[in-house]
Design a protein around this motif. Structure first.
Motif, PDB file in Angstrom:
ATOM      1  N   THR A 280       0.833  -1.201   0.000  1.00  0.00           N
ATOM      2  CA  THR A 280       0.000   0.000   0.000  1.00  0.00           C
ATOM      3  C   THR A 280       0.870   1.255   0.000  1.00  0.00           C
ATOM      4  N   ALA A 281       0.259   2.381  -0.317  1.00  0.00           N
ATOM      5  CA  ALA A 281       0.930   3.684  -0.322  1.00  0.00           C
ATOM      6  C   ALA A 281      -0.143   4.756  -0.148  1.00  0.00           C
ATOM      7  N   PRO A 282       0.228   5.925   0.382  1.00  0.00           N
ATOM      8  CA  PRO A 282      -0.768   6.962   0.657  1.00  0.00           C
ATOM      9  C   PRO A 282      -1.054   7.900  -0.511  1.00  0.00           C
ATOM     10  N   ASP A 283      -0.358   7.743  -1.630  1.00  0.00           N
ATOM     11  CA  ASP A 283      -0.440   8.748  -2.695  1.00  0.00           C
ATOM     12  C   ASP A 283      -1.864   8.943  -3.216  1.00  0.00           C
ATOM     13  N   LEU A 284      -2.613   7.856  -3.384  1.00  0.00           N
ATOM     14  CA  LEU A 284      -3.956   7.977  -3.955  1.00  0.00           C
ATOM     15  C   LEU A 284      -4.867   8.795  -3.043  1.00  0.00           C
ATOM     16  N   THR A 285      -4.932   8.437  -1.783  1.00  0.00           N
ATOM     17  CA  THR A 285      -5.817   9.179  -0.881  1.00  0.00           C
ATOM     18  C   THR A 285      -5.323  10.601  -0.656  1.00  0.00           C
ATOM     19  N   ASP A 286      -4.007  10.798  -0.691  1.00  0.00           N
ATOM     20  CA  ASP A 286      -3.477  12.157  -0.571  1.00  0.00           C
ATOM     21  C   ASP A 286      -3.948  13.030  -1.733  1.00  0.00           C
ATOM     22  N   LEU A 287      -3.902  12.491  -2.947  1.00  0.00           N
ATOM     23  CA  LEU A 287      -4.356  13.258  -4.109  1.00  0.00           C
ATOM     24  C   LEU A 287      -5.861  13.489  -4.074  1.00  0.00           C
ATOM     25  N   LEU A 288      -6.609  12.448  -3.716  1.00  0.00           N
ATOM     26  CA  LEU A 288      -8.063  12.562  -3.716  1.00  0.00           C
ATOM     27  C   LEU A 288      -8.571  13.434  -2.579  1.00  0.00           C
ATOM     28  N   GLY A 289      -7.809  13.486  -1.474  1.00  0.00           N
ATOM     29  CA  GLY A 289      -8.274  14.222  -0.313  1.00  0.00           C
ATOM     30  C   GLY A 289      -9.426  13.549   0.403  1.00  0.00           C
ATOM     31  N   ARG A 290      -9.535  12.247   0.217  1.00  0.00           N
ATOM     32  CA  ARG A 290     -10.606  11.462   0.848  1.00  0.00           C
ATOM     33  C   ARG A 290     -10.193   9.995   0.820  1.00  0.00           C
ATOM     34  N   ALA A 291     -11.000   9.164   1.470  1.00  0.00           N
ATOM     35  CA  ALA A 291     -10.762   7.720   1.400  1.00  0.00           C
ATOM     36  C   ALA A 291     -11.059   7.213  -0.005  1.00  0.00           C
ATOM     37  N   ALA A 292     -10.337   6.190  -0.412  1.00  0.00           N
ATOM     38  CA  ALA A 292     -10.578   5.582  -1.719  1.00  0.00           C
ATOM     39  C   ALA A 292     -11.880   4.774  -1.705  1.00  0.00           C
ATOM     40  N   ARG A 293     -12.460   4.612  -2.874  1.00  0.00           N
ATOM     41  CA  ARG A 293     -13.644   3.764  -2.991  1.00  0.00           C
ATOM     42  C   ARG A 293     -13.296   2.315  -2.651  1.00  0.00           C
ATOM     43  N   ASP A 294     -14.304   1.554  -2.260  1.00  0.00           N
ATOM     44  CA  ASP A 294     -14.105   0.177  -1.807  1.00  0.00           C
ATOM     45  C   ASP A 294     -13.780  -0.741  -2.984  1.00  0.00           C
ATOM     46  N   PRO A 295     -12.544  -1.248  -3.077  1.00  0.00           N
ATOM     47  CA  PRO A 295     -12.217  -2.115  -4.205  1.00  0.00           C
ATOM     48  C   PRO A 295     -12.919  -3.463  -4.136  1.00  0.00           C
ATOM     49  N   LEU A 296     -13.260  -3.918  -2.932  1.00  0.00           N
ATOM     50  CA  LEU A 296     -13.924  -5.211  -2.810  1.00  0.00           C
ATOM     51  C   LEU A 296     -15.301  -5.175  -3.464  1.00  0.00           C
ATOM     52  N   ALA A 297     -16.040  -4.111  -3.234  1.00  0.00           N
ATOM     53  CA  ALA A 297     -17.365  -3.978  -3.849  1.00  0.00           C
ATOM     54  C   ALA A 297     -17.253  -3.908  -5.368  1.00  0.00           C
ATOM     55  N   ALA A 298     -16.259  -3.163  -5.879  1.00  0.00           N
ATOM     56  CA  ALA A 298     -16.089  -3.040  -7.325  1.00  0.00           C
ATOM     57  C   ALA A 298     -15.673  -4.372  -7.941  1.00  0.00           C
ATOM     58  N   ALA A 299     -14.783  -5.104  -7.259  1.00  0.00           N
ATOM     59  CA  ALA A 299     -14.356  -6.398  -7.769  1.00  0.00           C
ATOM     60  C   ALA A 299     -15.519  -7.384  -7.785  1.00  0.00           C
ATOM     61  N   ALA A 300     -16.324  -7.379  -6.732  1.00  0.00           N
ATOM     62  CA  ALA A 300     -17.465  -8.281  -6.677  1.00  0.00           C
ATOM     63  C   ALA A 300     -18.484  -7.949  -7.769  1.00  0.00           C
ATOM     64  N   ALA A 301     -18.698  -6.662  -8.021  1.00  0.00           N
ATOM     65  CA  ALA A 301     -19.634  -6.262  -9.073  1.00  0.00           C
ATOM     66  C   ALA A 301     -19.149  -6.722 -10.439  1.00  0.00           C
TER      67      ALA A 301
END
Length: 273
Positions: free
Chosen positions: A241-262
């Motif tokens: 893991t790394a913090p770059d994505l949430t740092d850029l977004l300024g929020r928590a990332a979307r749930d990858p488990l829900a997207a993978a299941a969909a």
């Protein structure tokens, strides 16, 4: 003006939509342009026209052999220099993916970007949660994969598109930066649990056999590419893991488990499209 290449693809179209949602002046470019898009055929080097573009979001044209991909990217970067583009944002591959079968074209393109003389930002995108779910194979009793108990730090594609839009909309503060945009580690078993079905593990050899013998329509470079993803996940090389994505977004990332299941559910035999 910001121009996003590959604008008919999933990442390109989502990036373009995210830019417009932010009020940015942005246009899409594509080999098969729709209304309001600019025609861009990277295989026809002389025709690539980037006049009037200030920031170029170069979405990797990775659906080919390495030499063709690198040649395409070289052509568009040459045009960017010639036509006065002032910043290039390149969507690359996560640092942890150096061993993957499609990493070379990304790293070669990063080198071309750095050598172009243009200000640049490199977004090293993690593998999509949607891809992870889509690679699960349905059986009568549930899903199977060659991922074993390995985890993938998966990212929802929409988050990567939003991150690219944030950078492109105000590129100067991100000049010379490399961001590692990975997400939350998830396993195939967790996806199966989310779906309420069993997960069965198969060997890498069996997975490769199925790719070669039972998966019509794959291009020659795709079976080794897909096998490299499976072994990378299985042996724990893609779960960092790394913090770059949430740092850029300024929020928590979307749930990858829900997207993978969909995505897995959409590939279930008999699922409505």
């Amino acid at each position: 003006m910001i121009l996003v290449t590959g604008a008919n693809g999933n990442l390109g179209s989502a990036t373009l939509a995210a830019l417009r949602a932010r009020g940015a002046v942005a246009m899409g470019g594509s080999r098969t342009p729709g209304e309001g898009m600019r025609g861009l055929d990277f295989d026809d080097h002389a025709s690539v026209d980037l006049a009037g573009v200030s920031t170029l979001v170069l979405v990797s044209a990775g659906y080919a052999e390495d030499d063709q991909v690198v040649g395409r990217h070289a052509a568009v970067l040459d045009a960017a220099v010639r036509d006065g583009v002032r910043h290039v944002v390149y969507t690359s591959l996560t640092t942890a993916g150096d061993h993957l079968g499609f990493a070379l074209a990304h790293r070669a393109t990063e080198r071309l970007v750095r050598e172009s003389g243009l200000p640049w930002t490199i977004l090293r995108n993690g593998l999509y949660a949607e891809l992870f779910g889509g690679l699960l194979m349905w059986t009568g009793s549930g899903v199977e994969s060659a991922f074993g108990d390995g985890a993938l730090a998966a990212v929802v594609r929409e988050d990567l598109a939003e991150a690219a839009a944030i950078v492109a909309a105000n590129a100067a503060p991100h000049s010379g930066r490399v961001y590692d945009l990975v997400g939350t580690p998830i396993t195939a078993r967790q996806v199966a649990d989310e779906l309420g079905v069993a997960h069965g593990a198969i060997s890498l050899g069996e997975y490769r056999r199925r790719l070669l013998d039972e998966t019509p329509g794959l291009l020659p470079f795709q079976p080794p590419m897909l096998a490299s993803i499976a072994t990378g996940i299985r042996h724990g090389f893609l779960d960092g893991t790394a913090p770059d994505l949430t740092d850029l977004l300024g929020r928590a990332a979307r749930d990858p488990l829900a997207a993978a299941a969909a995505a897995a559910s959409a590939g279930r035999p008999g699922a409505s499209v």
